[in-house]
Scaffold this active site. Structure first.
Site, PDB file in Angstrom:
ATOM      1  N   GLU A   1      44.374  87.159 -17.034  1.00 21.68           N
ATOM      2  CA  GLU A   1      43.006  87.596 -17.298  1.00 21.68           C
ATOM      3  C   GLU A   1      42.505  86.937 -18.583  1.00 21.68           C
ATOM      4  O   GLU A   1      42.859  87.376 -19.671  1.00 21.68           O
ATOM      5  CB  GLU A   1      42.961  89.116 -17.508  1.00 21.68           C
ATOM      6  CG  GLU A   1      43.374  89.941 -16.318  1.00 21.68           C
ATOM      7  CD  GLU A   1      43.357  91.424 -16.665  1.00 21.68           C
ATOM      8  OE1 GLU A   1      42.638  92.175 -15.986  1.00 21.68           O
ATOM      9  OE2 GLU A   1      44.056  91.838 -17.608  1.00 21.68           O
TER      10      GLU A   1
ATOM     11  N   ASP B   1      48.621  89.969 -18.338  1.00 24.77           N
ATOM     12  CA  ASP B   1      47.576  90.944 -18.582  1.00 24.77           C
ATOM     13  C   ASP B   1      46.830  90.564 -19.871  1.00 24.77           C
ATOM     14  O   ASP B   1      47.458  90.202 -20.875  1.00 24.77           O
ATOM     15  CB  ASP B   1      48.236  92.314 -18.743  1.00 24.77           C
ATOM     16  CG  ASP B   1      47.227  93.432 -18.870  1.00 24.77           C
ATOM     17  OD1 ASP B   1      46.470  93.643 -17.905  1.00 24.77           O
ATOM     18  OD2 ASP B   1      47.183  94.076 -19.937  1.00 24.77           O
TER      19      ASP B   1
END
Ligand code: CA
Length: 636
Positions: free
Chosen positions: A360, A331
């Site tokens: 990400e 994340d």
């Protein structure tokens, strides 16, 4: 205030490199080691239960200072199942903290538990192996799933509603015969289940599981399974055993397991165990002593500090070793530094060569505590070639801007140049042209589901039209060069709608009736058609290596635009040694005729059908229906 943590002097003096942080159990004794370089005194509190506030102290053990800022103690006897905390005195402030290296805890993760991990292994765990092995990420197909969403609604027919064990129930089906749960996802042809956070997070009270809902991007204990997914959050053994059972069952069903790991921030900055033990060490702050907040969650992890980096590297290795995890989705990885990611990949890969990594890689405004530190953003992809990134260009091109959900994308009628579409299909991004670094997707847990995003852009579209546009998006995304990824239920036209008919774009704490997968939808013909379509596409992808090329030069050479296509049709030619594939997309509503190069072409995808078997043959001209993809193959 804490800038000295990042100084060379501090790091030289206080970097501990040993492998024995936390509690090391044996039948005869348990050895504890805690890193607490700024503490003047540390004691261990041993408790009968794992519940904070329960007055059941068994004993207090003093710890003695040892090398590199660590403290040690040995407790004799068999402590398996005994709970513990550290009592840390820093300049007179006394903190009672959980062990950052806890392998399990009692309810809500406040007290760690000493654990004989071997005793938590399910039957057959010694023989448990990853079922999916390839040297190329492009051979994988990833499906993102929230543990609770799979089985929170009665229509799933799953008994362990919302639990890890719900993923082990593989024989459930609707009265009309369609399998639900993991069996449904397996039948689609996915290779990996990517689980949204399953480490211990803080936003749902484990004492009342089922009451609140949360995605779980609020880490409390990074190495402990979340208690609300276990059948007994009070007992430290249960969550570990049941999570292993889940992994084992998924493996036995031929599916790899990917964990969503959120090392970039913690739930409450100063309640996080390491920040309690070594005040503020885990989190970045600027010159003025203000916490860096690129995560928008209140704090950013200072991955560049030696003992934070070690902590993250140790944690990822622990999940891979102890839980046999096959991949990690990071994340907001753009908040972590490149060197931490490099160390994670090289150390995990030494033992587990096929574990995959992606995340990400957005640029975020964070304040690193060391100058000129490269962060793991898309633009630094070249520095971490075995790490893949979510392809936001594909997402936004297909469905429209992420910043204005009323704007259409390619699949909802926006004009997009053929050259740009070719680049998307070739996996040729500004930040990387390596197919194994590109995760292609049109929906994930964030923002609207694909169905709802189309409905927002085209408020007058009927369900049948939304279904056609969804399939068009799937055909483009799942067959593009790179790694296919989709949110579980996308293939069922998943919708997150309130009772008032509003589509929820950020459902991180919405109730089950919004987030839960609505298995009853499988009874609708439109949904059944779309599920079969996804199956067909994934099978086609699997059988034709031209969709899974990994060399960017070969991709450029073999995938080209088909010239002379009618207005509104974009078509690619994939030229292989033994076959040529034509892939055409018609985002307009009217049918259009495509002239095929000479030969007898087998059609595999047309209108609402996709198959790995030839549907029919055609020569000369072929009709490409409105709002659909068309794929034909010519054998040489
Ligand atoms: Ca929790």
């Amino acid at each position: 205030m804490y800038r000295e943590y990042s100084s060379v002097e501090f790091e030289n003096k206080y970097t501990y490199e040993g492998k024995d942080l936390g509690a090391t159990w044996s039948r005869e004794s348990t050895f504890f080691r805690l890193w607490a370089p700024t503490a003047q005194d540390v004691e261990i509190c041993l408790y009968r239960s794992g519940t904070q506030g329960q007055e059941d102290l068994i004993d207090r053990l003093p710890m003695t200072p040892d090398q590199n800022g660590t403290w040690v103690a040995t407790a004799s006897g068999d402590l398996n199942g005994v709970y513990y905390t550290y009592l840390v005195d820093v300049d007179g402030a006394i903190m009672e903290a959980c062990d950052p290296y806890a392998v399990t805890t009692g309810v809500n993760g406040n007290r760690a538990m000493v654990c004989d991990l071997k005793s938590t292994d399910p039957d057959g765990w010694d023989q448990d192996r990853t079922p999916v092995v390839s040297d190329s990420y492009s051979d994988y197909v990833i499906c993102e799933l929230h543990v609770r969403d799979l089985s929170s609604l009665a229509s799933s027919k799953i008994r362990s509603r919302g639990k890890f064990l719900g993923l082990t129930e593989t024989n459930e089906k609707l009265k009309t015969g369609q399998p639900t749960g993991i069996t449904h996802l397996k039948n689609l042809g996915v290779t990996h289940i990517h689980l949204m956070p399953v480490y211990d997070y803080g936003s749902v009270d484990e004492a009342t599981p089922g009451k609140e809902y949360n995605w779980g991007y609020d880490p409390v204990n990074f190495n402990v399974p979340e208690g609300t997914y276990s059948t007994n959050p009070y007992d430290g053994f249960t969550r570990v055993r049941e999570m292993k059972q889940m992994v084992h069952s998924l493996h036995q069903n031929g599916l790899g397991v990917i964990l969503d790991v959120v090392y970039n921030h913690v739930y409450h900055t100063f309640e996080f165990s390491m920040n309690q033990i070594v005040p503020g060490y885990f989190s970045r702050e600027n010159e003025a002593g203000i916490l860096s907040n690129g995560s928008c969650c209140g704090n950013d992890t200072a991955s560049e500090r030696s003992m934070v980096r070690k902590y993250i590297v140790d944690s990822v290795n622990y999940w891979a070793d102890e839980y046999h995890v096959d991949g990690f989705r990071f994340d907001l990885v753009g908040l972590l530094d490149v060197f931490t990611i490099q160390e994670i990949i090289s150390s995990v890969r030494k033992k587990h060569p096929h574990v995959m990594f992606y995340g990400e890689g957005w640029n975020l405004n964070t304040q690193v505590t060391k100058p000129d530190l490269p962060l793991a953003v898309q633009g630094n992809a070249w520095m971490i070639p075995e790490f893949a990134f979510f392809n936001d260009t594909m997402r936004d091109t297909m469905r429209g801007s992420v910043f204005d959900y009323h704007l259409p994308g390619f699949i909802s009628g926006a004009p997009v140049s053929k050259e740009h579409l070719l680049k998307c299909f070739q996996g040729r991004m500004d930040w990387s042209c390596m197919p194994n670094q590109i995760v292609n997707y049109v929906s994930c847990h964030d923002n609207h589901t694909l169905h709802d995003r189309i409905a927002e852009a085209l408020p007058h579209a009927e369900e049948a039209e939304i279904a056609r546009r969804s399939r068009l998006a799937a055909a483009f995304t799942l067959l593009s060069t790179g790694i296919p990824f989709f949110l579980a239920g996308e293939e069922m036209l998943r919708t997150k709608k309130t009772r008032l008919g509003k589509y929820v774009g950020n459902s991180y704490r919405s109730p089950d009736h919004i987030n839960g997968i609505k298995w009853n939808r499988l009874k609708e013909p439109e949904v059944q058609e779309t599920v079969r379509y996804y199956q067909g596409l994934l099978s086609l992808r699997k059988q034709h290596p031209l969709f899974r090329m990994t060399n960017p030069d070969e991709v450029r050479r073999r995938i080209t635009l088909l010239s002379g296509t009618p207005e509104g049709i974009t078509a690619f030619v994939l030229t292989g040694e033994s076959e040529t594939i034509i892939v055409a997309f018609n985002p307009g509503t009217a049918s259009s005729n495509l002239s095929l190069p000479e030969g007898k072409w087998g059609v595999f995808v047309e209108n609402n059908r996709a198959s790995d078997d030839v549907l029919f043959s055609v020569s000369g001209e072929a009709a490409v229906d409105g709002l659909s993809a068309f794929i034909a193959i010519l054998k040489k």
